[in-house]
Design a protein around this motif. Structure first.
Motif, short mmCIF file in Angstrom:
data_model
loop_
_atom_site.label_atom_id
_atom_site.label_comp_id
_atom_site.label_asym_id
_atom_site.label_seq_id
_atom_site.Cartn_x
_atom_site.Cartn_y
_atom_site.Cartn_z
N GLU A 247 0.82 -1.21 0.00
CA GLU A 247 0.00 0.00 0.00
C GLU A 247 0.85 1.26 0.00
OE1 GLU A 247 -3.67 2.25 0.39
OE2 GLU A 247 -3.30 0.15 -0.13
N THR A 248 1.92 1.26 0.80
CA THR A 248 2.71 2.49 0.98
C THR A 248 3.99 2.49 0.17
OG1 THR A 248 4.02 1.62 2.84
CG2 THR A 248 1.87 2.61 3.36
N GLU B 146 5.20 4.48 7.72
CA GLU B 146 3.75 4.54 7.50
C GLU B 146 3.19 3.12 7.38
OE1 GLU B 146 0.52 6.41 4.31
OE2 GLU B 146 2.67 6.80 4.06
N ALA B 147 3.90 2.25 6.69
CA ALA B 147 3.44 0.86 6.54
C ALA B 147 3.37 0.16 7.89
CB ALA B 147 4.39 0.10 5.60
N PHE B 148 4.39 0.35 8.73
CA PHE B 148 4.41 -0.30 10.04
C PHE B 148 3.26 0.20 10.92
CE2 PHE B 148 9.34 -0.91 9.83
CZ PHE B 148 9.17 -1.82 8.81
N ALA B 149 3.00 1.51 10.88
CA ALA B 149 1.90 2.07 11.67
C ALA B 149 0.56 1.53 11.18
CB ALA B 149 1.92 3.59 11.60
N PRO C 114 -11.17 -3.87 5.17
CA PRO C 114 -10.73 -2.52 4.75
C PRO C 114 -9.64 -2.03 5.70
CG PRO C 114 -12.88 -2.45 5.83
CD PRO C 114 -12.55 -3.89 5.66
N LEU C 115 -8.58 -1.45 5.15
CA LEU C 115 -7.48 -0.99 5.97
C LEU C 115 -7.92 0.18 6.86
CD1 LEU C 115 -4.43 -1.12 3.52
CD2 LEU C 115 -4.97 -2.68 5.39
N ARG C 116 -7.74 0.00 8.15
CA ARG C 116 -8.06 1.06 9.11
C ARG C 116 -6.95 2.09 9.09
NH1 ARG C 116 -8.90 -1.93 14.68
NH2 ARG C 116 -9.47 0.16 15.33
N ASP C 117 -7.33 3.34 9.29
CA ASP C 117 -6.33 4.41 9.33
C ASP C 117 -5.35 4.15 10.47
OD1 ASP C 117 -5.54 7.31 10.50
OD2 ASP C 117 -5.80 7.38 8.32
N LYS C 118 -4.09 4.46 10.23
CA LYS C 118 -3.05 4.20 11.22
C LYS C 118 -3.27 4.97 12.52
CE LYS C 118 0.16 7.51 9.02
NZ LYS C 118 -0.76 7.84 7.90
#
Length: 378
Positions: free
Chosen positions: A319-320, A327-330, A371-375
């Motif tokens: 995604e990132t 950002e990916a880890f978060a 769905p990906l949740r916001d970090k």
């Protein structure tokens, strides 16, 4: 010292690390896995791979290969260990994929075949790693070293990567041990008893989980959970005995007694865990599986959580992009912490499927359908 630079280094070639390697390679990332064992061997014993995991294995084309070598029970039975009364009959079908029980070594061999030759480097015991901002330096006991843009710690409950992030701290002894034994099906034929494909025998303060580990049904495996006041032995496990097992399960059902009678070799393992970690990543390093959220094995979902972690981490890096690793880890932690913590809590409580319940929150889960949740929700 030999040096090589890789985009992503994974520490540990266990089930979670190997899943991460295969998934990341399939997504086009450059990956090396560093494993401390000197070579691949058929180590371990039995393991459950539920539909939630088979949906992930579909992505790397190994789901049918796993099904072909596994036992595929239709139900999880829970029985009173003393009387034999059924406490629950939980269907294991209808969750979008097959439920498998298999030998861990056979599963590992399939995973190794999903990766490019040379991906896994054996005899690489990590002794030091340092995130210098621009990359991570790794040093191994054999005198070699490597550099990587990202390091994934899939190195278990005694993770060296976790120790680097959070400092040295021994895991918590749970007060329980697990006995493990593999029995040939041939040995069971002398008993005029029914041995179900997947059954957990529950006592007031202990249990025995039993299942086949091959599609041929020629290996029957049990693992126990038994209170044990203190772990006073050196090493990961010690030998046990039929006599100790008979004592631990005195008065239990004839099927339990027959399993113990058929046992040639049994080992005893301490069960350790950790409190939830304050962080899952720092800089260019990130954790998954037992390095991050170890749990008692009472739900048969510990390895599944590591594999789900691997899938979600891969998804977030896709995604990132690898350059936006922070950002990916978060994003990964925001989308994994709640589920992993819930499974950890239920597993440690040892109540899962004791009575009739709907396990679809576990087995029906599809890591790719979420769905990906916001970090910021982490």
């Amino acid at each position: 010292m030999a040096q090589e630079k890789q985009a992503i280094a994974i520490i540990g070639a266990g089930l979670g690390g190997a899943a991460a390697g295969a998934l990341l390679q399939s997504a086009g990332f450059d990956v090396k896995i560093y494993e401390q064992a000197p070579s691949f061997t058929r180590l371990g014993a039995g393991i459950h791979m539920g539909p939630n995991v088979l949906k992930i294995f579909q992505r790397i084309g190994m789901d049918q290969k796993l099904i072909d070598i596994s036992s595929t029970p239709s139900h999880w039975f829970s029985r009173n260990g003393l009387t034999g009364e059924y406490l629950s009959r939980i269907p294991l079908e209808g969750y979008g994929a097959t439920y498998c029980t298999v030998h861990r070594g056979d599963l590992s061999a399939l995973q190794m075949d999903t990766m490019a030759p040379g991906t896994v480097q054996f005899n690489k015991r990590l002794t030091r790693l340092e995130d210098n901002g621009s990359d991570v330096y790794l040093e191994f006991q054999d005198g070699t070293s490597a550099r990587a843009a990202i390091v994934i710690g899939a190195d278990g409950i005694n993770s060296r990567v976790r120790e680097t992030l959070l400092g040295a701290e021994k895991p918590n002894y749970s007060g329980w041990v697990g006995h493990r034994a593999m029995i040939t099906a041939e040995k069971l034929t002398k008993f005029d008893l029914t041995f179900e494909d997947c059954v957990k025998w529950w006592g007031p303060d202990r249990h025995m989980m039993v299942y086949y580990t091959t599609g041929r049904r020629d290996e029957y495996y049990y693992v126990t959970g038994v209170p044990h006041a203190a772990w006073e032995f050196d090493g990961a496990f010690v030998q046990s005995s039929r006599e100790e097992m008979f004592e631990a399960f005195a008065g239990y059902h004839p099927v339990v007694q027959a399993l113990i009678e058929a046992t040639d070799d049994v080992t005893k393992w301490p069960l350790f865990n950790r409190n939830p970690l304050p962080l899952w990543s720092q800089g260019r390093m990130v954790l998954l599986g037992d390095a991050c959220h170890p749990m008692k094995p009472h739900m048969a979902q510990g390895a599944a959580m590591a594999i789900e972690d691997a899938a979600m981490l891969t998804r977030c890096l896709e995604e990132t992009g690898a350059n936006a690793y922070a950002e990916a880890f978060a994003l990964y932690e925001a989308n994994r912490r709640e589920r992993a913590t819930r499974v950890q809590t239920v597993s440690n409580a040892n109540t899962f499927l004791l009575t009739q319940e709907d396990p679809s929150w576990v087995y029906g889960y599809d890591v790719y359908a979420q769905p990906l949740r916001d970090k910021s929700v982490a």
